[in-house]
Design an enzyme around this catalytic site. Structure first.
Site, mmCIF file in Angstrom:
data_model
loop_
_atom_site.group_PDB
_atom_site.id
_atom_site.type_symbol
_atom_site.label_atom_id
_atom_site.label_comp_id
_atom_site.label_asym_id
_atom_site.label_seq_id
_atom_site.Cartn_x
_atom_site.Cartn_y
_atom_site.Cartn_z
ATOM 1 N N ASP A 1 33.882 60.343 17.934
ATOM 2 C CA ASP A 1 33.273 61.676 18.051
ATOM 3 C C ASP A 1 32.147 61.859 17.040
ATOM 4 O O ASP A 1 31.115 62.467 17.328
ATOM 5 C CB ASP A 1 34.337 62.762 17.828
ATOM 6 C CG ASP A 1 35.234 62.927 19.055
ATOM 7 O OD1 ASP A 1 34.956 62.271 20.076
ATOM 8 O OD2 ASP A 1 36.207 63.696 18.979
ATOM 9 N N GLU B 1 29.688 59.159 26.561
ATOM 10 C CA GLU B 1 28.727 58.745 25.520
ATOM 11 C C GLU B 1 27.307 58.688 26.079
ATOM 12 O O GLU B 1 26.441 58.020 25.536
ATOM 13 C CB GLU B 1 29.130 57.390 24.935
ATOM 14 C CG GLU B 1 28.911 56.203 25.836
ATOM 15 C CD GLU B 1 30.073 55.945 26.779
ATOM 16 O OE1 GLU B 1 30.843 56.890 27.044
ATOM 17 O OE2 GLU B 1 30.201 54.812 27.264
ATOM 18 N N HIS C 1 39.235 57.611 18.054
ATOM 19 C CA HIS C 1 38.431 58.640 18.725
ATOM 20 C C HIS C 1 37.701 59.562 17.766
ATOM 21 O O HIS C 1 36.596 60.013 18.045
ATOM 22 C CB HIS C 1 39.317 59.478 19.653
ATOM 23 C CG HIS C 1 39.594 58.753 20.918
ATOM 24 N ND1 HIS C 1 38.743 58.794 21.994
ATOM 25 C CD2 HIS C 1 40.598 57.934 21.269
ATOM 26 C CE1 HIS C 1 39.207 58.031 22.950
ATOM 27 N NE2 HIS C 1 40.343 57.495 22.538
ATOM 28 N N ASP D 1 22.394 55.937 26.598
ATOM 29 C CA ASP D 1 23.817 55.608 26.509
ATOM 30 C C ASP D 1 24.069 54.824 25.222
ATOM 31 O O ASP D 1 23.309 53.922 24.871
ATOM 32 C CB ASP D 1 24.174 54.752 27.743
ATOM 33 C CG ASP D 1 25.656 54.561 27.866
ATOM 34 O OD1 ASP D 1 26.324 55.444 28.440
ATOM 35 O OD2 ASP D 1 26.163 53.522 27.383
ATOM 36 N N ASN E 1 35.111 52.920 19.842
ATOM 37 C CA ASN E 1 36.255 53.853 19.885
ATOM 38 C C ASN E 1 37.573 53.121 19.707
ATOM 39 O O ASN E 1 38.454 53.570 18.983
ATOM 40 C CB ASN E 1 36.280 54.520 21.271
ATOM 41 C CG ASN E 1 35.924 55.979 21.185
ATOM 42 O OD1 ASN E 1 35.863 56.533 20.105
ATOM 43 N ND2 ASN E 1 35.705 56.593 22.323
#
Ligand code: C2E
Length: 349
Positions: free
Chosen positions: A234, A260, A230, A217, A225
């Site tokens: 990404d 994630e 975003h 993770d 974020n």
């Protein structure tokens, strides 16, 4: 899930379910687009299903349900995804090809039968005919019949060849669609569906070979974020995914598990090699300082936490996943940016 929902949308509770869907979408701030409506119908029609788990997880993390997110959810969890449409189309093409081959075969069959009759007739005539002109007629008739058979056979061969080409093209296309349906569009890693299938296969009752499973993770991803947006989030997902695919070679199977979180299956591996690979991944991810592409801002480093578990004899996929998840949270509690192995499975006496 699909059956449960199909019943719900045609049962006595259907309108109340639809009203709840609208209310719920409004409550969580999701636009009532047709796709979102369908997703929420399936979600609330079977709240305990995998789609429900994923939507709750996204909402808990305050992930914006963008059109792209909805498309991803639909591709992964709705029964009428692109794959089934493609398969239906492919089925129609195959039906058409088979029908055309059948017609060609039937025609060739009839011509051959007619040819048999012509030959039999000729044989009878031979017995009774003497004159050269009559024999010439006979041979002419036979040669005409032979030409017809040859023509029909050539047509049949042509049809078979073109059908073969069409079927081969279809196979390639379906293979590509199948691959896409099993791939996470953002990271190009295998998606959750592919992961679930692979893990279930490797944890089947008869499977006894060693197996390890890791969950990874990205640390403080939400903060990342929220700070950088975003799109940059990404890119970070893609960055971690590239490190994973570079290091998870051979039988190792890396997938985007959701959000994630990533997962790696290590068939045939034990603690030593699994720890070594996870440590390499962890160090490689943290080794690079990232930059925001649009502004060149320094994003700093990204770290990951990992937890893994070794499958015990007969252990189910769900139990193995549960133990890897606990180990992952041990890593988080220990301060993140580390790897933890799970404790042994405790069984009820
Ligand atoms: P991507 O943006 O599609 O880039 C693919 C590959 O192209 C990168 O693989 C890298 O080999 C090369 N590349 C692209 N842009 C640059 C650049 O500005 N400088 C250099 N030296 N090479 C570049 P790589 O490094 O494995 O990264 C994989 C993905 O991870 C990238 O896909 C991107 O989505 C993300 N990523 C990696 N580093 C950064 C970063 O510093 N900032 C951001 N925003 N994303 C990054």
């Amino acid at each position: 899930m699909a059956v449960k929902v199909e019943l719900a949308v045609r049962g006595p509770e259907a309108y109340s379910l639809a009203r709840n869907v609208i209310a719920e979408m409004e409550k969580v701030g999701v636009w009532p687009t047709p796709l979102n409506f369908e997703l929420w119908m399936y979600y609330l029609g079977d709240p305990e299903g995998a789609l429900g788990d994923e939507i709750r997880r996204l909402l808990k993390e305050r992930t914006v349900i963008s059109d792209e997110t909805s498309e991803m959810l639909a591709a992964e969890y709705l029964p009428r995804g692109r794959l089934s449409e493609e398969i239906r189309d492919a089925g129609a093409v195959l039906d058409r090809e088979l029908a055309s081959i059948q017609t060609a075969i039937a025609k060739a069959h009839k011509t051959q039968a007619d040819y048999g009759v012509t030959l039999a007739g000729a044989s009878e005539s031979m017995d009774s005919t003497r004159g050269a002109a009559a024999i010439k007629d006979l041979v002419g008739g036979l040669s005409h019949a032979t030409r017809r058979v040859r023509r029909e056979t050539a047509i049949l061969e042509e049809r078979l060849e073109s059908s073969n080409k069409e079927i081969a093209r279809l196979q390639r296309h379906l293979e590509q669609v199948r691959r896409e349906a099993m791939t996470d569009a953002l990271t190009n890693l295998s998606n959750r569906k592919a992961f679930d299938e692979r893990l279930a296969e490797l944890c089947s009752e008869t499977e006894t070979a060693p197996l390890a499973l890791a969950l990874l993770d990205i640390d403080h991803f939400k903060r990342f974020n929220d700070t950088w947006g975003h799109q940059t989030g990404d890119q970070v997902l893609r960055y971690v995914a590239t490190v994973l695919s570079r290091l998870c070679v051979g039988d190792r199977f890396a997938a985007r598990f959701g959000g994630e979180e990533f997962a790696v299956i290590f068939p045939g591996e034990k603690t030593g090699s699994v720890t070594a690979v996870l440590e390499t991944i962890r160090k490689e991810v943290a080794a690079r300082s990232l930059r925001r592409r649009s502004t060149n801002d320094d994003l700093g480093t990204v770290t990951i936490s990992a937890g893994f578990a070794l499958r015990e004899p007969g252990e189910t996929a769900a139990s193995l996943l549960g133990r890897a998840d606990v180990a992952l949270y041990d890593s988080k509690r220990a301060g993140r940016n580390c790897v933890t192995g799970a404790g042994a499975l405790t069984r009820a006496a």
